[in-house]
Design an enzyme around this catalytic site. Structure first.
Site, PDB file in Angstrom:
ATOM      1  N   SER A 131       0.932  -1.148   0.067  1.00  0.00           N
ATOM      2  CA  SER A 131       0.045   0.025   0.064  1.00  0.00           C
ATOM      3  C   SER A 131       0.705   1.163   0.068  1.00  0.00           C
ATOM      4  O   SER A 131       2.141   1.059   0.373  1.00  0.00           O
ATOM      5  CB  SER A 131      -0.810  -0.057   1.212  1.00  0.00           C
ATOM      6  OG  SER A 131      -1.627   1.272   1.214  1.00  0.00           O
ATOM      7  N   TYR A 176      -3.093  -1.399   9.860  1.00  0.00           N
ATOM      8  CA  TYR A 176      -3.138  -1.502   8.577  1.00  0.00           C
ATOM      9  C   TYR A 176      -1.884  -1.412   7.857  1.00  0.00           C
ATOM     10  O   TYR A 176      -1.245  -2.466   7.266  1.00  0.00           O
ATOM     11  CB  TYR A 176      -4.265  -0.956   7.910  1.00  0.00           C
ATOM     12  CG  TYR A 176      -4.163  -1.063   6.424  1.00  0.00           C
ATOM     13  CD1 TYR A 176      -4.809  -2.086   5.632  1.00  0.00           C
ATOM     14  CD2 TYR A 176      -3.566  -0.020   5.738  1.00  0.00           C
ATOM     15  CE1 TYR A 176      -4.826  -2.129   4.372  1.00  0.00           C
ATOM     16  CE2 TYR A 176      -3.543  -0.179   4.329  1.00  0.00           C
ATOM     17  CZ  TYR A 176      -4.246  -1.057   3.596  1.00  0.00           C
ATOM     18  OH  TYR A 176      -3.986  -1.302   2.040  1.00  0.00           O
ATOM     19  N   LYS A 224       0.797  -4.220   6.224  1.00  0.00           N
ATOM     20  CA  LYS A 224       1.390  -4.013   4.886  1.00  0.00           C
ATOM     21  C   LYS A 224       2.795  -3.822   4.997  1.00  0.00           C
ATOM     22  O   LYS A 224       3.543  -4.570   3.890  1.00  0.00           O
ATOM     23  CB  LYS A 224       0.551  -2.887   4.218  1.00  0.00           C
ATOM     24  CG  LYS A 224      -0.817  -3.130   3.834  1.00  0.00           C
ATOM     25  CD  LYS A 224      -1.015  -4.208   2.896  1.00  0.00           C
ATOM     26  CE  LYS A 224      -2.524  -4.468   2.369  1.00  0.00           C
ATOM     27  NZ  LYS A 224      -2.706  -5.439   1.472  1.00  0.00           N
ATOM     28  N   THR A 275     -12.536   1.469  -5.060  1.00  0.00           N
ATOM     29  CA  THR A 275     -13.233  -0.006  -4.912  1.00  0.00           C
ATOM     30  C   THR A 275     -14.041   0.062  -3.636  1.00  0.00           C
ATOM     31  O   THR A 275     -14.438   0.793  -3.100  1.00  0.00           O
ATOM     32  CB  THR A 275     -11.952  -0.977  -4.626  1.00  0.00           C
ATOM     33  OG1 THR A 275     -11.363  -0.481  -3.278  1.00  0.00           O
ATOM     34  CG2 THR A 275     -10.907  -0.799  -5.481  1.00  0.00           C
TER      35      THR A 275
HETATM   36  N1  LIG Z   1      -8.296   0.611  -2.825  1.00  0.00           N
HETATM   37  C1  LIG Z   1      -7.219   1.232  -2.377  1.00  0.00           C
HETATM   38  O1  LIG Z   1      -7.176   2.479  -2.429  1.00  0.00           O
HETATM   39  C2  LIG Z   1      -6.128   0.328  -1.890  1.00  0.00           C
HETATM   40  C3  LIG Z   1      -4.676   1.224  -1.552  1.00  0.00           C
HETATM   41  C4  LIG Z   1      -3.729   0.237  -1.392  1.00  0.00           C
HETATM   42  C5  LIG Z   1      -3.850  -0.867  -1.231  1.00  0.00           C
HETATM   43  N2  LIG Z   1      -4.773  -1.657  -1.102  1.00  0.00           N
HETATM   44  C6  LIG Z   1      -4.936  -3.171  -1.262  1.00  0.00           C
HETATM   45  O2  LIG Z   1      -5.330  -3.612  -2.293  1.00  0.00           O
HETATM   46  C7  LIG Z   1      -5.915  -4.900  -1.912  1.00  0.00           C
HETATM   47  C8  LIG Z   1      -7.185  -4.934  -2.825  1.00  0.00           C
HETATM   48  O3  LIG Z   1      -8.080  -3.723  -2.004  1.00  0.00           O
HETATM   49  P1  LIG Z   1      -9.613  -3.502  -2.597  1.00  0.00           P
HETATM   50  O4  LIG Z   1      -9.523  -1.955  -2.607  1.00  0.00           O
HETATM   51  O5  LIG Z   1      -9.690  -4.243  -4.045  1.00  0.00           O
HETATM   52  O6  LIG Z   1     -10.369  -4.081  -1.462  1.00  0.00           O
HETATM   53  P2  LIG Z   1     -11.906  -4.804  -1.361  1.00  0.00           P
HETATM   54  O7  LIG Z   1     -12.336  -4.715  -0.067  1.00  0.00           O
HETATM   55  O8  LIG Z   1     -12.695  -4.235  -2.517  1.00  0.00           O
HETATM   56  O9  LIG Z   1     -11.318  -6.157  -1.747  1.00  0.00           O
HETATM   57  C9  LIG Z   1     -10.537  -7.322  -1.073  1.00  0.00           C
HETATM   58  C10 LIG Z   1     -11.187  -8.588  -1.059  1.00  0.00           C
HETATM   59  O10 LIG Z   1     -10.527  -9.414  -0.295  1.00  0.00           O
HETATM   60  C11 LIG Z   1     -11.383 -10.142   0.118  1.00  0.00           C
HETATM   61  N3  LIG Z   1     -10.979 -10.939   1.551  1.00  0.00           N
HETATM   62  C12 LIG Z   1     -10.941 -10.333   2.616  1.00  0.00           C
HETATM   63  N4  LIG Z   1     -10.704 -11.173   3.718  1.00  0.00           N
HETATM   64  C13 LIG Z   1     -10.373 -12.441   3.174  1.00  0.00           C
HETATM   65  C14 LIG Z   1      -9.970 -13.538   3.694  1.00  0.00           C
HETATM   66  N5  LIG Z   1      -9.829 -13.708   4.998  1.00  0.00           N
HETATM   67  N6  LIG Z   1      -9.753 -14.577   2.743  1.00  0.00           N
HETATM   68  C15 LIG Z   1     -10.144 -14.495   1.269  1.00  0.00           C
HETATM   69  N7  LIG Z   1     -10.449 -13.111   0.747  1.00  0.00           N
HETATM   70  C16 LIG Z   1     -10.443 -12.069   1.702  1.00  0.00           C
HETATM   71  C17 LIG Z   1     -12.781  -9.551   0.127  1.00  0.00           C
HETATM   72  O11 LIG Z   1     -13.683 -10.621   0.151  1.00  0.00           O
HETATM   73  C18 LIG Z   1     -12.570  -8.889  -1.202  1.00  0.00           C
HETATM   74  O12 LIG Z   1     -13.091  -9.363  -2.005  1.00  0.00           O
HETATM   75  C19 LIG Z   1      -6.062  -4.965  -0.297  1.00  0.00           C
HETATM   76  O13 LIG Z   1      -4.937  -5.773   0.112  1.00  0.00           O
HETATM   77  C20 LIG Z   1      -5.743  -3.507  -0.099  1.00  0.00           C
HETATM   78  O14 LIG Z   1      -5.294  -3.489   1.294  1.00  0.00           O
HETATM   79  C21 LIG Z   1      -6.209  -1.080  -1.739  1.00  0.00           C
END
Ligand SMILES: NC(=O)c1ccc[n+]([C@@H]2O[C@H](COP(=O)([O-])OP(=O)(O)OC[C@H]3O[C@@H](n4cnc5c(N)ncnc54)[C@H](O)[C@@H]3O)[C@@H](O)[C@H]2O)c1
Length: 277
Positions: free
Chosen positions: A160, A175, A179, A210
């Site tokens: 992240s 968090y 990460k 998202t």
């Molecule tokens: N969206 C952002 O701005 C952003 C920024 C930096 C990092 N991220 C990282 O990117 C990744 C994806 O994020 P996103 O925005 O798509 O989030 P999201 O919440 O839309 O998707 C995350 C997915 O992970 C799944 N998940 C959660 N717990 C789980 C478990 N125990 N076992 C299996 N699956 C599980 C959820 O069901 C979901 O489908 C994450 O790791 C998040 O921390 C996102």
């Protein structure tokens, strides 16, 4: 040869029922990879659409990545049903905004369980499956004189922007540390797995729209407006804007890249933005 082609390869992607993981599955499917998804929620219809659109195999395995038993079972099934594992992307993740001084035990253990332990367990199972996959290829390559080097593996952890820069808009120390722990795996695993032909990198997304972002915004309605001011382009990113970076890291195009973090954030971490002046 198209160095971005993933034709015939199998990618195991966690958290791809929606969001960034789903966008990664679309990018890899478009490049010809067969896709195996591990998630705890039912996938959006767009996941199965990848199969129709690109003629690749797409299967969903309901799996909690925090369970070693469930992860092992899913990866064993994938090896039986796909016959190989070449790529692993660990996008499953959770976030909760909570001040450091009152962070709960529940947040601490859940966040580390999903973000760090889940990534660790899936990468471990997939690395072993990749070695098994390559062993078969190496053995058959040995039997064929002058055959090319067998296809190598790629593991991509999703870290992240939070591990690069903090924002006054969020209180996410728990968090961020989870990460950072994920990024802590990248260099030692790159070193340990290089002899098996497996590259290990991480991708750090910036602020991206998202369901995770929508969830945060429900609790802090001004959050996205703040993030928009923090990037250099006055908006936050879309999942599509991370596809190129993930395809690069998974393909032979990045064949000489290992042990690195790739930050894709619309410049948010590269200036003293207006929000903090
Ligand atoms: N969206 C952002 O701005 C952003 C920024 C930096 C990092 N991220 C990282 O990117 C990744 C994806 O994020 P996103 O925005 O798509 O989030 P999201 O919440 O839309 O998707 C995350 C997915 O992970 C799944 N998940 C959660 N717990 C789980 C478990 N125990 N076992 C299996 N699956 C599980 C959820 O069901 C979901 O489908 C994450 O790791 C998040 O921390 C996102």
């Amino acid at each position: 040869m198209d160095s971005f082609s993933l034709k015939g390869q199998t990618a195991v992607i966690t958290g791809a029922a929606r969001g960034l993981g789903l966008a990664f599955a679309q990018a890899l499917g478009e490049a010809g990879a067969n896709i195996a998804v591990l998630d705890v929620i039912d996938p959006e219809p767009a996941l199965k659409q990848i199969q129709t659109d690109h003629g690749v195999k797409v299967e969903f395995y309901k799996t909690d990545v925090t369970s070693r038993e469930q992860v092992a079972g899913a990866v064993e099934r994938i090896m039986r049903e796909f016959g190989r594992v070449d790529i692993n992307i660990n996008a499953a993740g959770i976030v909760k905004d909570e001040p450091f001084l009152t962070t709960s035990d529940e947040n601490l253990s859940k966040t580390f369980a999903v973000n760090f332990t889940g990534s660790f367990l899936v990468a471990q199972a997939c690395a072993n499956a990749m070695i098994q996959t390559h062993r078969q290829e190496i053995d058959s390559a040995k039997a064929t004189p002058n055959s090319p080097t067998p296809i190598h593996g790629s593991i991509v952890f999703i870290a992240s922007i939070a591990t690069h820069i903090s924002t006054t808009a969020q209180r996410i120390s728990c968090y961020t540390a989870s990460k950072a722990a994920v990024r802590g795996l990248v260099k030692p695993l790159a070193m340990e797995l290089a002899k098996h032909g497996i590259r290990v990198n991480s991708l750090s997304p910036g602020y991206t729209m998202t369901d995770m972002m929508r969830g945060l915004q429900r609790e802090q309605p001004k959050l996205v407006a703040q993030f928009e001011r923090e990037t250099m382009f006055g908006r936050i990113g879309t999942p599509e804007e991370l596809k190129g970076a993930v395809l690069f890291l998974c393909s032979r195009a990045s064949g000489w890249v290992t042990g690195q973090d790739v930050l894709v954030d619309g410049g948010a971490s590269s200036w003293k933005h207006a929000a903090t002046l």
